[in-house]
Design a protein around this motif. Structure first.
Motif, PDB file in Angstrom:
ATOM      1  N   VAL A 137      13.931   8.983  11.607  1.00  0.00           N
ATOM      2  CA  VAL A 137      13.356   7.764  12.187  1.00  0.00           C
ATOM      3  C   VAL A 137      12.871   8.040  13.608  1.00  0.00           C
ATOM      4  N   THR A 138      13.731   8.649  14.415  1.00  0.00           N
ATOM      5  CA  THR A 138      13.348   8.919  15.801  1.00  0.00           C
ATOM      6  C   THR A 138      12.181   9.904  15.881  1.00  0.00           C
ATOM      7  N   MET A 139      12.152  10.886  14.968  1.00  0.00           N
ATOM      8  CA  MET A 139      11.032  11.827  14.943  1.00  0.00           C
ATOM      9  C   MET A 139       9.721  11.092  14.684  1.00  0.00           C
ATOM     10  N   HIS A 140       9.761  10.156  13.712  1.00  0.00           N
ATOM     11  CA  HIS A 140       8.560   9.387  13.374  1.00  0.00           C
ATOM     12  C   HIS A 140       8.099   8.551  14.565  1.00  0.00           C
ATOM     13  N   LEU A 141       9.026   7.891  15.226  1.00  0.00           N
ATOM     14  CA  LEU A 141       8.671   7.037  16.361  1.00  0.00           C
ATOM     15  C   LEU A 141       8.126   7.863  17.525  1.00  0.00           C
ATOM     16  N   ALA A 142       8.760   9.020  17.771  1.00  0.00           N
ATOM     17  CA  ALA A 142       8.305   9.875  18.875  1.00  0.00           C
ATOM     18  C   ALA A 142       6.961  10.506  18.558  1.00  0.00           C
ATOM     19  N   LYS A 143       6.788  10.946  17.320  1.00  0.00           N
ATOM     20  CA  LYS A 143       5.549  11.613  16.913  1.00  0.00           C
ATOM     21  C   LYS A 143       4.352  10.682  17.051  1.00  0.00           C
ATOM     22  N   ASN A 144       4.544   9.423  16.696  1.00  0.00           N
ATOM     23  CA  ASN A 144       3.446   8.459  16.740  1.00  0.00           C
ATOM     24  C   ASN A 144       3.420   7.648  18.031  1.00  0.00           C
ATOM     25  N   LYS A 145       4.314   8.010  18.964  1.00  0.00           N
ATOM     26  CA  LYS A 145       4.374   7.363  20.281  1.00  0.00           C
ATOM     27  C   LYS A 145       4.476   5.842  20.165  1.00  0.00           C
ATOM     28  N   LEU A 146       5.325   5.399  19.234  1.00  0.00           N
ATOM     29  CA  LEU A 146       5.519   3.963  19.030  1.00  0.00           C
ATOM     30  C   LEU A 146       6.510   3.380  20.028  1.00  0.00           C
ATOM     31  N   PHE A 147       7.364   4.242  20.589  1.00  0.00           N
ATOM     32  CA  PHE A 147       8.282   3.852  21.653  1.00  0.00           C
ATOM     33  C   PHE A 147       8.322   4.979  22.674  1.00  0.00           C
ATOM     34  N   ASP A 148       8.615   4.630  23.901  1.00  0.00           N
ATOM     35  CA  ASP A 148       8.846   5.647  24.914  1.00  0.00           C
ATOM     36  C   ASP A 148      10.096   6.442  24.554  1.00  0.00           C
ATOM     37  N   ASP A 149      10.096   7.726  24.850  1.00  0.00           N
ATOM     38  CA  ASP A 149      11.232   8.577  24.493  1.00  0.00           C
ATOM     39  C   ASP A 149      12.547   8.073  25.068  1.00  0.00           C
ATOM     40  N   SER A 150      12.503   7.453  26.223  1.00  0.00           N
ATOM     41  CA  SER A 150      13.731   6.970  26.857  1.00  0.00           C
ATOM     42  C   SER A 150      14.357   5.797  26.105  1.00  0.00           C
ATOM     43  N   ILE A 151      13.561   5.148  25.232  1.00  0.00           N
ATOM     44  CA  ILE A 151      14.047   3.986  24.481  1.00  0.00           C
ATOM     45  C   ILE A 151      14.749   4.412  23.189  1.00  0.00           C
ATOM     46  N   LEU A 152      14.448   5.589  22.684  1.00  0.00           N
ATOM     47  CA  LEU A 152      14.971   6.019  21.379  1.00  0.00           C
ATOM     48  C   LEU A 152      16.499   6.004  21.295  1.00  0.00           C
ATOM     49  N   PRO A 153      17.217   6.488  22.318  1.00  0.00           N
ATOM     50  CA  PRO A 153      18.682   6.395  22.237  1.00  0.00           C
ATOM     51  C   PRO A 153      19.185   4.949  22.176  1.00  0.00           C
ATOM     52  N   LEU A 154      18.462   4.041  22.842  1.00  0.00           N
ATOM     53  CA  LEU A 154      18.856   2.633  22.807  1.00  0.00           C
ATOM     54  C   LEU A 154      18.649   2.038  21.414  1.00  0.00           C
ATOM     55  N   LEU A 155      17.614   2.488  20.724  1.00  0.00           N
ATOM     56  CA  LEU A 155      17.389   2.009  19.359  1.00  0.00           C
ATOM     57  C   LEU A 155      18.541   2.431  18.450  1.00  0.00           C
ATOM     58  N   PHE A 161       9.160   2.806   9.128  1.00  0.00           N
ATOM     59  CA  PHE A 161       8.130   3.832   8.997  1.00  0.00           C
ATOM     60  C   PHE A 161       6.739   3.259   8.733  1.00  0.00           C
ATOM     61  N   GLY A 162       6.692   2.089   8.122  1.00  0.00           N
ATOM     62  CA  GLY A 162       5.388   1.543   7.741  1.00  0.00           C
ATOM     63  C   GLY A 162       4.774   0.601   8.747  1.00  0.00           C
ATOM     64  N   ALA A 163       5.574   0.132   9.711  1.00  0.00           N
ATOM     65  CA  ALA A 163       5.060  -0.834  10.686  1.00  0.00           C
ATOM     66  C   ALA A 163       4.693  -0.147  11.990  1.00  0.00           C
ATOM     67  N   THR A 164       3.869  -0.808  12.763  1.00  0.00           N
ATOM     68  CA  THR A 164       3.515  -0.324  14.101  1.00  0.00           C
ATOM     69  C   THR A 164       3.951  -1.296  15.187  1.00  0.00           C
ATOM     70  N   SER A 165       4.287  -2.515  14.792  1.00  0.00           N
ATOM     71  CA  SER A 165       4.762  -3.509  15.746  1.00  0.00           C
ATOM     72  C   SER A 165       6.201  -3.184  16.153  1.00  0.00           C
ATOM     73  N   PRO A 166       6.512  -3.185  17.449  1.00  0.00           N
ATOM     74  CA  PRO A 166       7.886  -2.903  17.895  1.00  0.00           C
ATOM     75  C   PRO A 166       8.926  -3.821  17.252  1.00  0.00           C
ATOM     76  N   ASP A 167       8.580  -5.108  17.096  1.00  0.00           N
ATOM     77  CA  ASP A 167       9.527  -6.049  16.491  1.00  0.00           C
ATOM     78  C   ASP A 167       9.826  -5.680  15.041  1.00  0.00           C
ATOM     79  N   MET A 168       8.798  -5.322  14.284  1.00  0.00           N
ATOM     80  CA  MET A 168       8.990  -4.952  12.889  1.00  0.00           C
ATOM     81  C   MET A 168       9.762  -3.636  12.753  1.00  0.00           C
ATOM     82  N   ILE A 169       9.480  -2.713  13.657  1.00  0.00           N
ATOM     83  CA  ILE A 169      10.211  -1.441  13.634  1.00  0.00           C
ATOM     84  C   ILE A 169      11.689  -1.680  13.927  1.00  0.00           C
TER      85      ILE A 169
END
Length: 221
Positions: free
Chosen positions: A61-79, A121-129
């Motif tokens: 999940v984190t790889m997908h978010l980081a690869k597509n720059k859907l969240f800042d890297d600093s936010i991933l641990p919080l997710l 994986f299928g959404a791009t909206s932060p809320d949906m993710i």
């Protein structure tokens, strides 16, 4: 430090309660069956294996978010922290529900969490993710509580250790294969990845229900 505390608590518990099996009263019958040959347990193993196959680990999940720059890297641990919070609440709630509904509680939790990939994986909206991550947390909560609790209800205490060994073997093997193969599918087609993940978890539902029905039949004999 958490590991040291865990060992300390285990040693303390061992000194106070050297025979934990004594907490559970002896069965009224003399029948001491293992899980071997029990259709209900085999169906349950099939169910948890399907669930584990489709329930990918969070690093993907984190790889997908980081690869597509859907969240800042600093936010991933919080997710991930948020997913663990949902995990804790879900474990408590579905544990309570399991006491009342047995395997049906597992059906409900799996039906809810099965669609996490659609959003994560299928959404791009932060809320949906974040909704997808929350659904993943629900699946983790069920996995860490009622999936294991079900094993205790299906086997006698004389064979419980080997039953849990079989449970962990098949669950771990399926999760390894699923994470590996779905990772390869992800590189090929994201839509196929989502479909396979959701479908594998949904296949677990009839296995759970058939296991419950078979368990009831075995105990009526």
């Amino acid at each position: 430090m958490p590991a040291v505390c865990t060992i300390a608590f285990l040693l303390f518990a061992k000194s106070r309660f050297p025979n934990p099996e004594a907490f559970e009263p002896e069965a009224k019958t003399e029948k001491k069956d293992s899980f071997v040959g029990k259709k209900s347990f085999y169906l349950y193993l099939a169910g948890i294996s399907c669930f584990a196959f489709g329930f990918v680990d969070f690093p993907l999940v984190t790889m997908h978010l980081a690869k597509n720059k859907l969240f800042d890297d600093s936010i991933l641990p919080l997710l991930y922290s948020g997913a663990m919070l949902v995990d804790a609440v879900a474990a408590f709630f579905f544990g309570w529900l399991f006491d009342k509904m047995r395997t049906k509680a597992l059906v409900i939790s799996t039906a809810i969490s099965a669609f996490f990939a659609v959003f994560a994986f299928g959404a791009t909206s932060p809320d949906m993710i974040m909704l997808g991550i929350a659904l993943w947390g629900v699946g983790m909560g069920a996995q860490e509580s009622i999936m294991k609790a079900a094993v205790a209800t299906m086997t006698s205490k004389e064979h419980r250790a080997s039953s849990y060994g079989a449970f962990e073997f098949f669950f771990g093997l399926a999760w390894f294969l699923g994470s590996w193969l779905l990772g390869a599918v992800y590189d090929y087609s994201l839509n196929t990845f989502i479909i396979v993940s959701v479908a594998a978890q949904l296949i677990a539902l009839p296995c759970y229900l058939l296991s419950e029905r078979s368990f009831a039949s075995e105990n009526c004999q």
